[in-house]
Design an enzyme around this catalytic site. Structure first.
Site: not given
Ligand code: NAP
Length: 496
Positions: A69, A105, A131, A155
């Site tokens: 993205k 989104d 994230g 973090t």
């Molecule tokens: P991302 O950028 O990888 O998210 C990272 C975030 O999650 C960071 O804040 C990270 O913390 C935290 N994190 C990751 N693993 C962790 C763990 N084991 N324990 C604690 N914190 C953790 O992913 P994203 O693209 O934002 O997506 C996040 C979620 O949203 C996914 O599950 C995705 O499927 C969902 N999503 C859903 C939709 C929808 O339409 N429903 C749309 C977009 C995304 P740190 O900073 O500590 O690393």
């Protein structure tokens, strides 16, 4: 498909699990648009070529998903105001050879809240994770004029960078870092942030595969009266975060409506003249996607996938002997009510960190009964705080109602339903379950039938004090018991 069929793609990596082709093609078909929506697994270095192909081949446009993205924002010819502020593109529109990057989104995130009557203006929000997805969420919160955001993130460095981005790119400065999840019980700052929030949003992947069963915040944290817990994950349908939030007094919403809404907004960008027809498809598309996730909803079912309806009060406790069908009936009933289902044996097992049989063997029945009673008290306290909150359907262990104290807690908290079955039916259902401590004990006594009949007669002194007695023998289907319960409680879905 024919020579006139247009194309829309979704670029991601991996993308084989994406639900978008299923529901977007259904929407296109319903709209009578001669266009196919296809998924393309595009690895990092190939995004540039994929985006250029939109122009070369004259596609209508594409969606862009994880992990592209942000990169896509640099590859289009221009950006919408939203995409520029968020710094990410999830929808590209080919306007006569010029590619415009959009972000839908944030619209997908906010629509389901509006539909549920949650106005964010002036409210305090707890945001978990910072994230890529959290950027769109914060953009929506800022646009909706949320007064304050408390950020919870593992973090600290990433949280500080996110807060700096929010100030610089969105001009949103009422955001503070609270800390991480703070150990088993959560630290005081975390409990305060969750406890005062009108909306608590999980934007981390914690709770989805391979972390099913994990929650980004500890279990047992109390939520604010009237609060929403929103997990943008949609598979599993009810994450651990949502399950514990419901126990903590919140209404739950998962990420499926968000996914569907971002898709509908994308369609409206590609086919602006069809806008109203596109959004009229919402319920149908939501049902289709829920069904694909193994969560079918029946026509006329109250609520809808991804949501616990507001307005159903308190708990329904299902009591009865083992084998009376409490879990089967309870799950169907919860689904019909759009409520959450819990089973006290499973909750005790989670807390004890061992199966009931092991708990009996190592710590004795007394400890098990104490844990059951403490759990019941907690559920009751949460339920009283809840007022017109979503219902819980709770299947209790067979011995739990056999105490005047437990029975009175349940009756004060909600409606107690006894699922009654004849001794022979109970035996047929449980005779092979020798791992159950009670069955083992009764079988050891020699005559299992006699043992069950005696114990049932003893327990029925308590069971028959239920508000409602519903037959659920082998001659009935679980669905019949559910209909009778709904009918007698005068809830939608009953026969009456
Ligand atoms: P991302 O950028 O990888 O998210 C990272 C975030 O999650 C960071 O804040 C990270 O913390 C935290 N994190 C990751 N693993 C962790 C763990 N084991 N324990 C604690 N914190 C953790 O992913 P994203 O693209 O934002 O997506 C996040 C979620 O949203 C996914 O599950 C995705 O499927 C969902 N999503 C859903 C939709 C929808 O339409 N429903 C749309 C977009 C995304 P740190 O900073 O500590 O690393």
């Amino acid at each position: 498909m024919d020579a006139g069929t247009k194309l829309i793609g979704i670029f991601g990596h991996p993308v084989h699990h994406s639900l978008s082709p299923l529901f977007m093609n259904e929407a296109l078909k319903s709209l009578g648009i001669n266009c196919a929506y296809l998924a393309f697994d595009v690895e990092g270095g190939r995004l540039d070529g994929a985006v250029r192909a939109l122009k070369t081949l004259g596609w209508v446009g594409s969606n862009v998903t994880i992990p592209h993205k942000q990169a896509a924002a640099a590859l289009v010819d221009s950006l919408s105001e939203d995409a520029a502020a968020i710094g990410a593109v999830n929808c590209i529109v080919n306007r006569g050879g010029s590619l415009v990057g959009h972000n839908t989104d944030h619209l997908g995130f906010v629509d389901p809240l509006r539909e549920r009557g949650l106005a964010l203006e002036g409210s305090t929000v707890a945001l978990i994770g910072c994230g890529g997805a959290a950027r769109g969420v914060l953009y929506a919160l800022a646009k909706e004029k949320a007064a304050k955001v408390n950020l919870i993130n593992r973090t600290e460095k990433n949280a500080r960078e996110f807060i700096a981005w929010a100030g610089e790119s969105l001009g949103y400065r009422t955001i503070d870092y609270v800390g991480g999840c703070g150990g088993t019980g959560g630290n005081a700052a975390l409990r305060k942030a969750v406890g005062e929030a009108r909306l608590v949003v999980n934007t981390t992947p914690v709770g989805m595969h391979p972390q099913e069963g994990s929650s980004p915040i500890p279990r047992g944290i109390a939520f604010h009266e009237g609060a929403f817990a929103y997990d943008i994950i949609y598979s599993p349908f009810k994450t651990e975060f949502l399950r514990s939030a419901v126990l903590g007094g919140a209404a739950a919403l998962n990420g499926l409506p968000m996914l569907i809404h971002q898709g509908l907004h994308s369609l409206a960008l590609w086919f602006p003249e069809r806008g109203p027809e596109i959004f009229a498809l919402r319920a149908k598309i939501l049902r289709l996607a829920a069904g694909a996730l193994g969560e079918p909803s029946e026509p006329g079912e109250p609520g809808e996938p991804g949501s616990c309806p507001l307005g159903t009060k308190g708990c329904i406790f299902l009591i009865g002997f083992m084998g009376s069908g409490k879990t089967t009936v309870g799950k169907i009933l919860a689904r019909r009510l759009g409520a959450s289902f819990f089973d006290t044996d499973s909750l005790v097992e989670e807390r004890a960190g061992m199966p009931v049989a092991e708990l009996f063997a190592t710590r004795g029945e007394g400890t098990f009964r104490e844990m059951e009673r403490d759990l019941l008290r907690e559920l009751s306290t949460q339920s009283r705080k809840r007022g017109s909150r979503p219902a819980l359907v709770i299947a209790t262990g067979g011995g739990l109602p056999c105490s005047a104290e437990n029975l009175s807690i349940m009756k004060e908290t909600g409606t107690v339903v006894y699922l009654r079955a004849a001794v022979d039916d109970l035996i047929r259902r449980v005779e092979n379950e020798k791992s159950r401590p009670l069955i083992r004990k009764l079988a050891e006594g020699g005559d299992l039938r006699e043992g069950i009949a005696k114990l049932l007669a003893d327990r029925e002194r308590f069971y028959l004090q239920a508000d409602l007695v519903v037959a659920n023998g082998l001659d009935a289907r679980p669905l019949d018991a559910v209909s009778r319960i709904l009918e007698k409680l005068e809830m939608p879905g009953g026969k009456g």
